[in-house]
Design a protein around this motif. Structure first.
Motif, short mmCIF file in Angstrom:
data_model
loop_
_atom_site.label_atom_id
_atom_site.label_comp_id
_atom_site.label_asym_id
_atom_site.label_seq_id
_atom_site.Cartn_x
_atom_site.Cartn_y
_atom_site.Cartn_z
N PHE B 136 -54.68 -13.01 -38.57
CA PHE B 136 -54.79 -11.15 -38.57
C PHE B 136 -55.11 -10.44 -38.95
O PHE B 136 -54.77 -9.32 -37.93
N TYR B 137 -56.76 -10.63 -38.44
CA TYR B 137 -57.79 -9.64 -37.60
C TYR B 137 -57.34 -10.05 -36.32
O TYR B 137 -57.08 -8.63 -35.59
N LEU B 138 -56.71 -10.76 -35.46
CA LEU B 138 -56.61 -10.66 -34.34
C LEU B 138 -55.37 -10.18 -34.28
O LEU B 138 -55.02 -9.43 -32.54
N GLY B 139 -54.06 -10.47 -34.74
CA GLY B 139 -53.22 -10.03 -34.43
C GLY B 139 -52.77 -8.82 -34.97
O GLY B 139 -52.53 -8.21 -34.09
N TYR B 140 -53.97 -7.93 -35.65
CA TYR B 140 -54.24 -6.37 -36.05
C TYR B 140 -54.63 -5.29 -34.87
O TYR B 140 -53.98 -4.74 -34.37
N MET B 141 -55.40 -5.98 -34.41
CA MET B 141 -56.33 -5.78 -33.05
C MET B 141 -55.27 -6.16 -31.73
O MET B 141 -55.41 -5.03 -30.76
N ALA B 142 -54.69 -7.37 -31.80
CA ALA B 142 -53.63 -7.44 -30.34
C ALA B 142 -52.30 -6.47 -30.34
O ALA B 142 -52.12 -5.44 -29.73
N LEU B 143 -51.94 -5.86 -31.50
CA LEU B 143 -50.88 -4.96 -31.99
C LEU B 143 -51.16 -3.55 -31.49
O LEU B 143 -50.68 -2.74 -30.80
N TRP B 144 -52.67 -2.83 -31.72
CA TRP B 144 -53.41 -2.35 -31.98
C TRP B 144 -53.14 -1.45 -29.77
O TRP B 144 -52.78 -0.81 -29.29
N ALA B 145 -53.32 -2.99 -29.89
CA ALA B 145 -53.88 -2.73 -28.03
C ALA B 145 -51.92 -2.77 -27.41
O ALA B 145 -52.50 -2.98 -26.45
N ALA B 146 -50.92 -3.85 -28.19
CA ALA B 146 -49.87 -3.63 -27.49
C ALA B 146 -48.82 -2.24 -27.16
O ALA B 146 -48.11 -2.64 -26.82
N ILE B 147 -49.53 -1.66 -27.82
CA ILE B 147 -48.42 -0.21 -28.38
C ILE B 147 -49.01 0.83 -27.85
O ILE B 147 -50.53 1.27 -28.11
N ASP B 148 -48.44 1.81 -27.03
CA ASP B 148 -49.07 2.61 -25.86
C ASP B 148 -49.24 3.94 -26.90
O ASP B 148 -49.40 5.08 -26.95
N ASP B 149 -48.05 3.89 -27.82
CA ASP B 149 -47.41 5.78 -28.94
C ASP B 149 -48.94 5.32 -30.11
O ASP B 149 -48.56 4.24 -30.64
N PRO B 150 -50.45 6.01 -29.66
CA PRO B 150 -50.69 5.96 -31.28
C PRO B 150 -50.59 6.09 -32.44
O PRO B 150 -50.80 4.84 -33.29
N ASP B 151 -49.06 6.96 -33.05
CA ASP B 151 -48.49 7.27 -33.94
C ASP B 151 -48.22 5.96 -35.10
O ASP B 151 -47.76 5.67 -35.84
N THR B 152 -47.44 5.41 -33.28
CA THR B 152 -46.31 4.08 -33.81
C THR B 152 -47.26 2.94 -34.02
O THR B 152 -47.10 2.10 -34.86
N ALA B 153 -48.46 2.66 -33.18
CA ALA B 153 -49.66 2.14 -33.71
C ALA B 153 -49.92 1.67 -35.21
O ALA B 153 -50.51 0.84 -35.76
N ALA B 154 -50.14 3.08 -35.52
CA ALA B 154 -51.02 3.27 -36.54
C ALA B 154 -49.61 2.93 -37.80
O ALA B 154 -50.08 2.33 -38.72
N ASP B 155 -48.08 2.96 -37.28
CA ASP B 155 -47.33 3.25 -38.09
C ASP B 155 -47.53 1.19 -38.72
O ASP B 155 -47.23 0.54 -39.52
N LEU B 156 -47.56 0.59 -37.55
CA LEU B 156 -47.36 -0.83 -37.32
C LEU B 156 -48.45 -1.38 -38.12
O LEU B 156 -48.05 -2.26 -38.41
#
Lengths: 50, 241
Positions: B136-156
């Motif tokens: 889950f930690y790996l997935g969480y960090m990958a999701l942050w890295a994968a999304i350009d828009d910071p607010d969308t990344a924070a939501d997801l």
């Protein structure tokens, strides 16, 4: 000074070595990123101001 | 003044700067004292021999692996409810520290397990839930890295954090839910009969304090880095326009 770890010396020493190494890596990386980001921000603000 | 004002990026940079060296200093002091005390000055356990010395790393790291995720959950909920940018950045900043703690817990557990259980790994409820937490930690960090828009990344990532908190709780209470597997019950307990002996308990307490302080200091440092990165992004966008 070094305690006698008996037959488990390798296990105990490797647990300490791995953990201390990982802690040093996260502290070192965090510090390096912090310094690098501060320089980038200073450069960006200098560009903006002039 | 409202407590929320401390989460204002400018105020946050102001109050965290002076306390950061103290937090790192206190963490370093507790870790050096606790690990020295535990490694050099405590006796071997009558059953586990010298491997008991691994407790000073394994237990604090496991504790922080779970609590880091819980801190991320609280920060994510604050982001979702109040849209405080610093809380989303604090959650993002905590993830690499949390995954390091999880990795230490998994590796020291495997090293400890080999001489005690005869195997590095077993599909035991606590071990498995910890491995899932690591993923889950790996997935969480990958999701942050994968999304350009910071607010969308924070939501997801906040939603992912809420889902992952089930496994964080499960890894904490797995030994209570399923009375099976190789892993022993909790090392720390309010029940004196179940708690580890005082000779191991006090240095363990100092090590736990060291890990908590180190986590706190690292999250502050990394959050400050994230705030600076956000400011750089804003300046770059204003240059483009």
């Amino acid at each position: 000074m070094i305690p006698d770890l008996g037959k488990y010396g390798f296990e105990v020493a490797s647990a300490y070595a791995v953990s201390i190494l990982l802690l040093l890596v996260i502290v070192g990386l965090s510090w390096r990123q912090s310094v690098a980001q501060r320089r980038v921000l200073e450069a960006a603000e200098a560009r903006k101001n002039g | 003044m409202s407590l929320w004002e401390y989460a204002n990026p400018k105020k946050f940079m102001g109050w965290t700067g002076p306390i950061l060296p103290w937090a790192f200093g206190a963490a370093g002091l507790c870790l050096v004292v606790g690990l020295f005390w535990g490694f050099f000055l405590t006796p071997d356990d009558f059953r586990q021999g010298s491997t008991v010395k691994i407790i000073y790393l394994h237990v604090p790291a496991a504790l922080m692996a779970i609590n880091a995720w819980m801190m991320m959950l609280v920060a994510s909920l604050i982001w979702l409810v109040r849209r405080h940018h610093v809380s989303a950045l604090a959650a993002k900043a905590a993830a690499p520290v949390g995954i390091t703690m999880t990795l230490i817990a998994l590796m020291t557990g495997a090293i400890w397990g080999q001489p005690m259980w005869g195997t590095y790994w077993a599909w035991d409820p606590r071990l498995t839930s910890f491995l899932i937490l690591f993923l889950f930690y790996l997935g969480y960090m990958a999701l942050w890295a994968a999304i350009d828009d910071p607010d969308t990344a924070a939501d997801l990532t906040s939603v992912l954090c809420m889902v992952g908190s089930v496994f964080a709780l499960l890894s904490r209470y797995a030994v209570n839910f399923w009375n099976q597997g190789l892993h022993q019950g909790a090392s720390l307990s309010l029940d004196k009969e179940e708690n580890v002996s005082d000779v191991f308990f006090f240095p363990l307490l100092v090590c736990i304090a060291g890990f908590v302080l180190l986590f706190f200091a690292l999250v502050l440092l990394r959050t400050r880095t994230e705030i600076r990165a956000r400011r750089v992004r804003a300046l770059q966008l204003s240059e483009v326009r």
